[in-house]
Structures are given as structure tokens and as C-alpha cells.
Scaffold this motif. Structure first.
Motif, short mmCIF file in Angstrom:
data_model
loop_
_atom_site.label_atom_id
_atom_site.label_comp_id
_atom_site.label_asym_id
_atom_site.label_seq_id
_atom_site.Cartn_x
_atom_site.Cartn_y
_atom_site.Cartn_z
N SER A 97 0.82 -1.21 0.00
CA SER A 97 0.00 0.00 0.00
C SER A 97 0.86 1.26 0.00
O SER A 97 0.34 2.38 0.10
N TYR A 149 -0.27 5.37 0.41
CA TYR A 149 0.07 6.15 1.62
C TYR A 149 0.94 7.36 1.21
O TYR A 149 0.77 8.46 1.73
N MET A 155 -9.65 -4.70 -0.07
CA MET A 155 -9.62 -3.79 -1.24
C MET A 155 -11.03 -3.35 -1.61
O MET A 155 -11.24 -2.20 -2.00
N HIS A 207 -3.71 -2.93 -6.77
CA HIS A 207 -2.47 -3.68 -6.53
C HIS A 207 -2.55 -4.99 -7.31
O HIS A 207 -3.62 -5.62 -7.39
N ALA A 257 -4.99 -0.72 -2.85
CA ALA A 257 -4.01 -1.78 -2.59
C ALA A 257 -4.20 -2.37 -1.20
O ALA A 257 -4.88 -1.80 -0.35
N PHE A 258 -3.58 -3.54 -1.01
CA PHE A 258 -3.46 -4.13 0.33
C PHE A 258 -2.07 -4.76 0.39
O PHE A 258 -1.46 -5.06 -0.63
N THR A 282 -1.84 -3.75 5.71
CA THR A 282 -2.27 -2.40 5.38
C THR A 282 -3.23 -2.49 4.20
O THR A 282 -3.14 -3.43 3.40
N TRP A 283 -4.12 -1.53 4.09
CA TRP A 283 -4.92 -1.42 2.87
C TRP A 283 -5.34 0.04 2.72
O TRP A 283 -5.45 0.77 3.72
N SER A 330 -6.77 3.42 -0.27
CA SER A 330 -7.20 3.88 -1.59
C SER A 330 -7.02 5.40 -1.71
O SER A 330 -7.04 6.10 -0.70
#
Ligand code: ACO
Length: 326
Positions: free
Chosen positions: A113, A117, A227, A251, A310-311, A316-317, A319
Motif C-alpha cells: 500500500s 500512503y 480492497m 495492486h 491496494a493491500f 495495510t490497505w 485507496s
């Protein structure tokens, strides 16, 4: 006024590792890998080169695409779980290789992710500190964490880098972000050795603790759920319908995960940008490489609303909701 992506770039090393090559390394088959993951080949960073080298190439392309001079960059941030070394940061090594001085540069990591971030971190630095242009890089040499005797992970991973120039802009481009994590799932995807807990030693190497370990089938289900949640949350937060979105850049961990998210959300798979067949999972680099390819192939046009999602490890995940203003 706002913050927008004003340039993108990506770089994939030339060395290719095909499914046929994998067949000679472990007990697998081209047919299994394609049907279970969607991957046909992945790229490998040559010996003697590292994440910073891939990151520099992607950065130069992003700088050229944005039209700014490299001296106009006010900060460099790099998402990576495969830093060149413990320290200095890969961002500082890239800074030196780009010939830049006296600007902040640092690494951060949110595994796969990371780039998502990073866009929010860059937006915060621009709005909070008055910077004009930031360079956000995601660069990974996943081959360095890969156990090429473990068929359940080695077929999945590859190396590459993506970068973007993020600028203070007349138009709002990075509209919103949804960032999440849950450390209690950390044991599903991790590298047990080579860090400060079990530093490099004969035992770490002998027990192959310096390579990535993964509980694939549990992660598979969590990935689809998280996601999907990240897409829904950002739509809800911004009072948008899924029909308002032109393209989703996910992702690239497994084609069946992307298809599962599409099914969950009842969004046609054609609305998801997919390039997993060429590169496999490059951790944080997947999303910016896919973004760059989507832009350069004309799949994203000025005014489009897109979602990056993403994850990854942590877990973590995340958008981002982006309006393409370029
Ligand atoms: N070739 C042939 N057979 C294989 C291979 C392979 N490469 N890998 C596993 N198998 C076998 C297994 O041993 C198992 O055999 P068994 O039934 O005799 O025990 C069988 O295939 C089925 O295994 P599963 O793990 O159930 O297969 P699944 O369909 O779940 O696919 C996969 C495995 C591709 C790993 C999938 O679970 C997945 O994609 N998970 C998510 C991975 C992920 O996203 N990881 C995070 C990214 S990495 C990062 O963030 C840095």
C-alpha cells in the motif's frame, strides 16, 4: 487550489523470469501459475543494482513527464520494503544519484500500500509545509526477499519501480485518501529474519528466515475484502457512485483477487487496469507502474475520476481518489 499528480514514470529491469524458467526451478507449471495467478513473467533487478537504481530511472521519467526541472523538487519520499540497506534511506541514495542536495528525503513503508500512503503524505507536506513539488517513489527488488525453493511464493514476485511528481496546483487532483491497517494480521505475511529481532546470522540464512513467508489462502480472502472496503469507503466519503469512476488501478497480487474485488463491488473487470501478466507482484511499485502505463496508453484522460487501491503486509490497505488534471 490543491495538490495534483503532474507527472508519472516507471522502470522495469530488462531481465525476465518466465513461467517456463520457474518450471526449471521448482515443482510448478506454466498452466498452474497462469490459471491460479494470471502471471506469465516477472522482471529481475541485476546483481550489483538495487531499489535505488530502479527508483532513479522511474524518477527521471516522472520528472521529464511533469516538465519541471529536477532542481524544482522540494522533497523526495520513497516507499520500499526492499531498501538498498538498513541506512542511509533509499530516498537519500536516490537524492544523491539525481544530483540533488539540501531537500528533505526519507523512506517510509506500508508494504504494497506504500505508494497510496505516499500520495497522502506528499499532499500533507505540500499543504502543511508550503512545498511546491514532491517526488514520490515506490521501488522494490522483491527478488531479494524471495525464496526460490518455495513454489508457493516465488512464482508471485518481481522487481520494478514507479514514481510521480506531486505538485501544488490550480486544480485539486488528489481529492481524498482512505488509509487503514491492522497489525494483528502481521503474521500472515512477513520476513522473520534479517531485521533487528533476528539480525543476519548463520542461523537466519540456514533456516531461510531472510525470505518472505506467507499464508496465501488466508491472505487471498482478506485481500478481496479489504480492497473492496477501501473502494467503497472512498466512494461513500465523497458521495460518489461507482459509475462516476472511469478506472480503478488495483495492486497486482493475483488476477483472481482483482476479479474477486470486481465481483464483490459489481463493477465490470474491464474497469480495472491489469498488467500482472508482465510483472507479477512488485509490492509498492505495482500501483505507480500500472498508473504510468494506464496514463501513457491513453486509458486515463483529463477530468477522469480514478481510484488507486491496494493491500499488503502489515496488514495495510488503502485507496486514493484522484481527478486527473494533466
Ligand atoms: N505450482 C504448483 N502448485 C502449487 C504452487 C505452484 N507454484 N503453489 C502452491 N501450489 C499447490 C499447493 O501446494 C496446494 O497443493 P495441495 O492441494 O496438494 O496442498 C495447491 O497448489 C493449492 O494451494 P493453495 O495455496 O490453496 O492455492 P491458491 O489457489 O490459494 O493459490 C496463491 C495460491 C496464488 C498464493 C493465492 O493464495 C494468493 O494469491 N494469495 C494471496 C497472495 C498475496 O496477495 N500475497 C501478498 C502479496 S506479497 C506482498 O505483499 C509483499
Amino acid at each position: 487550489m490543491g495538490v495534483a499528480i503532474t507527472g508519472t514514470g516507471s522502470y522495469l529491469p530488462e531481465i525476465k523470469l518466465t513461467n517456463r524458467d520457474m518450471e526449471m526451478m521448482v515443482d510448478t507449471s506454466d498452466e498452474w501459475i497462469i490459471t491460479r495467478t494470471g502471471i506469465k513473467e516477472r522482471r529481475i533487478c541485476p546483481k550489483g543494482k538495487a531499489s535505488s537504481d530502479l527508483g532513479v530511472e522511474a524518477s527521471l521519467r516522472a520528472i521529464a513527464d511533469s516538465g519541471i526541472k529536477k532542481e524544482d523538487i522540494d522533497f523526495i519520499i520513497c516507499a520500499t520494503i526492499t531498501a538498498d540497506m538498513y541506512f542511509p534511506s533509499t530516498a537519500c541514495i536516490i537524492q544523491k544519484k539525481l544530483g540533488l542536495e539540501n531537500i528533505p528525503a526519507f523512506d517510509f513503508q506500508a508494504a504494497c500500500s506504500g505508494f497510496i500512503y505516499g500520495l497522502e503524505i506528499a499532499k500533507g507536506l505540500i499543504l502543511g509545509c508550503g512545498y511546491k513539488n514532491g517526488l514520490v517513489i515506490a521501488s522494490e527488488c522483491m527478488s531479494r526477499l524471495t525464496d526460490y525453493t518455495d513454489r508457493s511464493t516465488c512464482v508471485l514476485l518481481g522487481d520494478g519501480a514507479g514514481a510521480a511528481i506531486i505538485s501544488y496546483s490550480k486544480e485539486e487532483g488528489i481529492l481524498d485518501s482512505y488509509l487503514a491497517s491492522n497489525g494483528s494480521y502481521g503474521n500472515l505475511l512477513y520476513t522473520p529474519g534479517g531485521g533487528s529481532l533476528k539480525s543476519s546470522s548463520f542461523e537466519v540464512i540456514e533456516k531461510r528466515m531472510n525470505f518472505m513467508k506467507m499464508e496465501g489462502s488466508t491472505l487471498f480472502k482478506i485481500a478481496i475484502h479489504s480492497m473492496s472496503e477501501a473502494v467503497l469507503k472512498i466512494l461513500e466519503k465523497n458521495n460518489l457512485k461507482k459509475e462516476d469512476i472511469s478506472l480503478i488501478i488495483p495492486h497486482q497480487a493475483n488476477l483472481r483477487i482483482i476479479a474477486g474485488v470486481a465481483k464483490n463491488l459489481d463493477i465490470p473487470l474491464e474497469k480495472f487496469f491489469i498488467n500482472i501478466e508482465k510483472y507479477g507482484n512488485m509490492s509498492a511499485a505495482c500501483v505507480p507502474v500500472a498508473l504510468d502505463e494506464a496514463v501513457k496508453s491513453g486509458k486515463i484522460k483529463k477530468g477522469d475520476l480514478i481510484i488507486l487501491v491496494a493491500f499488503g503486509a502489515g496488514l495495510t490497505w488503502a485507496s486514493n481518489l484522484i481527478r486527473w488534471v494533466k
